[in-house]
Design an enzyme around this catalytic site. Structure first.
Site, PDB file in Angstrom:
ATOM      1  N   MET A  30     -42.383  34.145  10.330  1.00  0.00           N
ATOM      2  CA  MET A  30     -42.949  35.284  11.053  1.00  0.00           C
ATOM      3  C   MET A  30     -41.899  36.385  11.212  1.00  0.00           C
ATOM      4  O   MET A  30     -42.042  37.274  12.061  1.00  0.00           O
ATOM      5  CB  MET A  30     -43.478  34.837  12.410  1.00  0.00           C
ATOM      6  CG  MET A  30     -44.598  33.807  12.251  1.00  0.00           C
ATOM      7  SD  MET A  30     -45.710  33.714  13.654  1.00  0.00           S
ATOM      8  CE  MET A  30     -44.584  33.222  14.935  1.00  0.00           C
ATOM      9  N   GLY A  31     -40.827  36.318  10.410  1.00  0.00           N
ATOM     10  CA  GLY A  31     -39.824  37.377  10.445  1.00  0.00           C
ATOM     11  C   GLY A  31     -38.863  37.239  11.599  1.00  0.00           C
ATOM     12  O   GLY A  31     -38.752  36.174  12.207  1.00  0.00           O
ATOM     13  N   LEU A  33     -35.700  37.235  11.174  1.00  0.00           N
ATOM     14  CA  LEU A  33     -35.046  36.102  10.510  1.00  0.00           C
ATOM     15  C   LEU A  33     -33.634  35.865  11.038  1.00  0.00           C
ATOM     16  O   LEU A  33     -32.915  36.797  11.392  1.00  0.00           O
ATOM     17  CB  LEU A  33     -35.012  36.353   8.996  1.00  0.00           C
ATOM     18  CG  LEU A  33     -36.390  36.536   8.343  1.00  0.00           C
ATOM     19  CD1 LEU A  33     -36.236  36.774   6.846  1.00  0.00           C
ATOM     20  CD2 LEU A  33     -37.302  35.349   8.610  1.00  0.00           C
ATOM     21  N   HIS A  34     -33.262  34.580  11.077  1.00  0.00           N
ATOM     22  CA  HIS A  34     -31.928  34.168  11.526  1.00  0.00           C
ATOM     23  C   HIS A  34     -31.429  33.067  10.599  1.00  0.00           C
ATOM     24  O   HIS A  34     -32.095  32.734   9.608  1.00  0.00           O
ATOM     25  CB  HIS A  34     -31.985  33.731  12.987  1.00  0.00           C
ATOM     26  CG  HIS A  34     -33.087  32.739  13.277  1.00  0.00           C
ATOM     27  ND1 HIS A  34     -33.089  31.458  12.757  1.00  0.00           N
ATOM     28  CD2 HIS A  34     -34.239  32.853  13.990  1.00  0.00           C
ATOM     29  CE1 HIS A  34     -34.161  30.820  13.169  1.00  0.00           C
ATOM     30  NE2 HIS A  34     -34.902  31.649  13.909  1.00  0.00           N
ATOM     31  N   HIS A  37     -33.824  30.235   9.512  1.00  0.00           N
ATOM     32  CA  HIS A  37     -34.696  30.577   8.374  1.00  0.00           C
ATOM     33  C   HIS A  37     -33.906  30.506   7.068  1.00  0.00           C
ATOM     34  O   HIS A  37     -34.411  30.037   6.047  1.00  0.00           O
ATOM     35  CB  HIS A  37     -35.255  31.996   8.538  1.00  0.00           C
ATOM     36  CG  HIS A  37     -36.148  32.197   9.719  1.00  0.00           C
ATOM     37  ND1 HIS A  37     -35.791  32.999  10.783  1.00  0.00           N
ATOM     38  CD2 HIS A  37     -37.381  31.727  10.016  1.00  0.00           C
ATOM     39  CE1 HIS A  37     -36.778  33.011  11.677  1.00  0.00           C
ATOM     40  NE2 HIS A  37     -37.753  32.242  11.229  1.00  0.00           N
ATOM     41  N   GLY A 149     -39.199  23.944   9.295  1.00  0.00           N
ATOM     42  CA  GLY A 149     -38.087  23.526  10.135  1.00  0.00           C
ATOM     43  C   GLY A 149     -38.476  22.452  11.143  1.00  0.00           C
ATOM     44  O   GLY A 149     -39.547  22.521  11.756  1.00  0.00           O
ATOM     45  N   SER A 187     -33.793  30.714  17.280  1.00  0.00           N
ATOM     46  CA  SER A 187     -35.212  31.057  17.346  1.00  0.00           C
ATOM     47  C   SER A 187     -35.331  32.579  17.423  1.00  0.00           C
ATOM     48  O   SER A 187     -34.497  33.234  18.055  1.00  0.00           O
ATOM     49  CB  SER A 187     -35.830  30.441  18.609  1.00  0.00           C
ATOM     50  OG  SER A 187     -37.071  31.056  18.889  1.00  0.00           O
ATOM     51  N   SER A 188     -36.365  33.102  16.796  1.00  0.00           N
ATOM     52  CA  SER A 188     -36.585  34.554  16.856  1.00  0.00           C
ATOM     53  C   SER A 188     -36.746  35.008  18.303  1.00  0.00           C
ATOM     54  O   SER A 188     -36.332  36.103  18.666  1.00  0.00           O
ATOM     55  CB  SER A 188     -37.842  34.934  16.064  1.00  0.00           C
ATOM     56  OG  SER A 188     -37.748  34.435  14.753  1.00  0.00           O
ATOM     57  N   ARG A 189     -37.340  34.145  19.122  1.00  0.00           N
ATOM     58  CA  ARG A 189     -37.583  34.524  20.525  1.00  0.00           C
ATOM     59  C   ARG A 189     -36.281  34.616  21.323  1.00  0.00           C
ATOM     60  O   ARG A 189     -36.264  35.219  22.399  1.00  0.00           O
ATOM     61  CB  ARG A 189     -38.553  33.550  21.177  1.00  0.00           C
ATOM     62  CG  ARG A 189     -39.992  33.702  20.672  1.00  0.00           C
ATOM     63  CD  ARG A 189     -40.944  32.806  21.418  1.00  0.00           C
ATOM     64  NE  ARG A 189     -42.332  32.981  20.995  1.00  0.00           N
ATOM     65  CZ  ARG A 189     -42.901  32.355  19.966  1.00  0.00           C
ATOM     66  NH1 ARG A 189     -42.189  31.516  19.236  1.00  0.00           N
ATOM     67  NH2 ARG A 189     -44.170  32.572  19.647  1.00  0.00           N
TER      68      ARG A 189
HETATM   69  P1  AMP Z   1     -41.004  31.161  12.477  1.00  0.00           P
HETATM   70  O1  AMP Z   1     -40.576  32.439  11.843  1.00  0.00           O
HETATM   71  O2  AMP Z   1     -40.530  30.964  13.867  1.00  0.00           O
HETATM   72  O3  AMP Z   1     -42.481  30.897  12.292  1.00  0.00           O
HETATM   73  O4  AMP Z   1     -40.275  30.021  11.643  1.00  0.00           O
HETATM   74  C1  AMP Z   1     -40.431  29.933  10.247  1.00  0.00           C
HETATM   75  C2  AMP Z   1     -39.882  28.608   9.806  1.00  0.00           C
HETATM   76  O5  AMP Z   1     -38.504  28.525  10.138  1.00  0.00           O
HETATM   77  C3  AMP Z   1     -40.569  27.418  10.487  1.00  0.00           C
HETATM   78  O6  AMP Z   1     -40.759  26.386   9.534  1.00  0.00           O
HETATM   79  C4  AMP Z   1     -39.576  27.047  11.541  1.00  0.00           C
HETATM   80  O7  AMP Z   1     -39.651  25.685  11.935  1.00  0.00           O
HETATM   81  C5  AMP Z   1     -38.264  27.328  10.840  1.00  0.00           C
HETATM   82  N1  AMP Z   1     -37.198  27.491  11.826  1.00  0.00           N
HETATM   83  C6  AMP Z   1     -37.219  28.260  12.944  1.00  0.00           C
HETATM   84  N2  AMP Z   1     -36.079  28.122  13.642  1.00  0.00           N
HETATM   85  C7  AMP Z   1     -35.325  27.229  12.957  1.00  0.00           C
HETATM   86  C8  AMP Z   1     -34.024  26.655  13.179  1.00  0.00           C
HETATM   87  N3  AMP Z   1     -33.298  26.960  14.242  1.00  0.00           N
HETATM   88  N4  AMP Z   1     -33.552  25.777  12.252  1.00  0.00           N
HETATM   89  C9  AMP Z   1     -34.307  25.457  11.169  1.00  0.00           C
HETATM   90  N5  AMP Z   1     -35.519  25.965  10.902  1.00  0.00           N
HETATM   91  C10 AMP Z   1     -36.030  26.831  11.788  1.00  0.00           C
END
Ligand code: AMP
Length: 280
Positions: A30-31, A33-34, A37, A149, A187-189
């Protein structure tokens, strides 16, 4: 890196690559990005010829309107990070592309008992939204390999159900949680935490570690209560701190070395809801 906004453009490119015998690895996001991701992108890159990432903030998986409105958007930096990590394709659709018939009438997915637990209980409808968008994205990309993740552990189990129940020919790979130096799961949040909240946020991970460390020493209920109290004293509001069977997510009352165990946590720091987990 190619950037495609429509499924048709994406398909045209991927059909050529697949015809040439190339394997496709897919990383939906969902962008904002860190490095978490990026660890998915790197894992996909190691094991596939072509890596496709998607960025789409999926409205149907948000059960909280302000969480959706305030979800961080950093598209220029995201594109740079993906390019730096040699991602081959970014799929960047808008809402109309993913929901051409609107969002009023949506399919219902049978996802089994895992859907109702934990995140499903506190975020009603969340996993229906996840299933809808992941199925649409998998149809669009038809990847050989999908990378998700462990941070969103329950989501991984739900997507496994989706793949199995719908006979989707994609292999799911679960990538370990990437953490900040103090243990906080990236986390993006996290971007939305105040400085004070950010300082305290690693307490979630510390709770998980202490629950892991007390396995065999103290009853789980005691450690659970200690963690709950520590968080509350710091102004963090836990929603759940649960020991579960790692396959079924059934709650386990007491440490039990005969089952695969995982401890999962969700808590609010101010308005921001964070989740984390640790396999025991
Ligand atoms: P999101 O953008 O939050 O929907 O995450 C996209 C993908 O990145 C999902 O499969 C998450 O589980 C993974 N992800 C998010 N945070 C982490 C993290 N800290 N370490 C590994 N994978 C992550």
């Amino acid at each position: 890196m190619y950037i495609f906004h429509t499924i048709i453009e994406l398909n045209n490119f991927l059909i050529r690559e697949k015809t040439n015998g190339n394997t496709i690895g897919f990383v939906p996001t969902m962008g904002a990005l860190h490095e978490g991701h990026m660890s998915l992108i790197q894992e996909a890159k190691r094991n596939n010829n072509i890596v496709v990432a998607s960025i789409f903030v999926n409205p149907t998986q948000f059960n909280n309107a302000s969480d959706l409105t305030n979800y961080p958007k950093t598209i220029d930096q995201d594109i740079l990070k993906l390019e730096t990590n040699q991602c081959d394709v970014l799929f960047l659709p808008d809402v109309a592309e993913m929901y051409p018939n609107g969002m009023d009438t949506l399919p219902h997915y049978n996802l089994g008992p895992i859907e109702e637990k934990l995140e499903g209980q506190f975020r009603p409808g969340h996993f229906q939204g996840v299933a809808i968008i992941v199925h649409k994205l998998l149809n669009a990309v038809q990847p050989h390999n999908l990378y998700m993740g462990q941070k969103d552990y329950q989501q991984c189990l739900i997507v496994k159900e989706l793949i199995d129940r719908n006979g989707i020919d994609t292999q799911l790979h679960i990538v370990p949680i990437k953490r900040a130096a103090d243990g906080l799961a990236l986390s993006s949040r996290n971007m939305r935490l105040t400085e004070g909240e950010r300082q305290l946020a690693n307490l979630l991970y510390q709770c998980l570690v202490s629950i892991q460390a007390q396995n065999g020493n103290k009853p789980f209920a005691v450690v659970q209560k200690e963690c709950w109290d520590i968080l509350e004293r710091k102004g963090i509001t836990p929603e759940y701190i649960l020991l579960c069977n790692a396959d079924t997510l059934d709650t386990i009352e007491e440490y039990d070395s005969h089952q695969p165990m995982i401890v999962l946590i969700a808590a609010y720091l101010g308005e921001i809801r964070l989740i984390d987990n640790l396999v025991i």
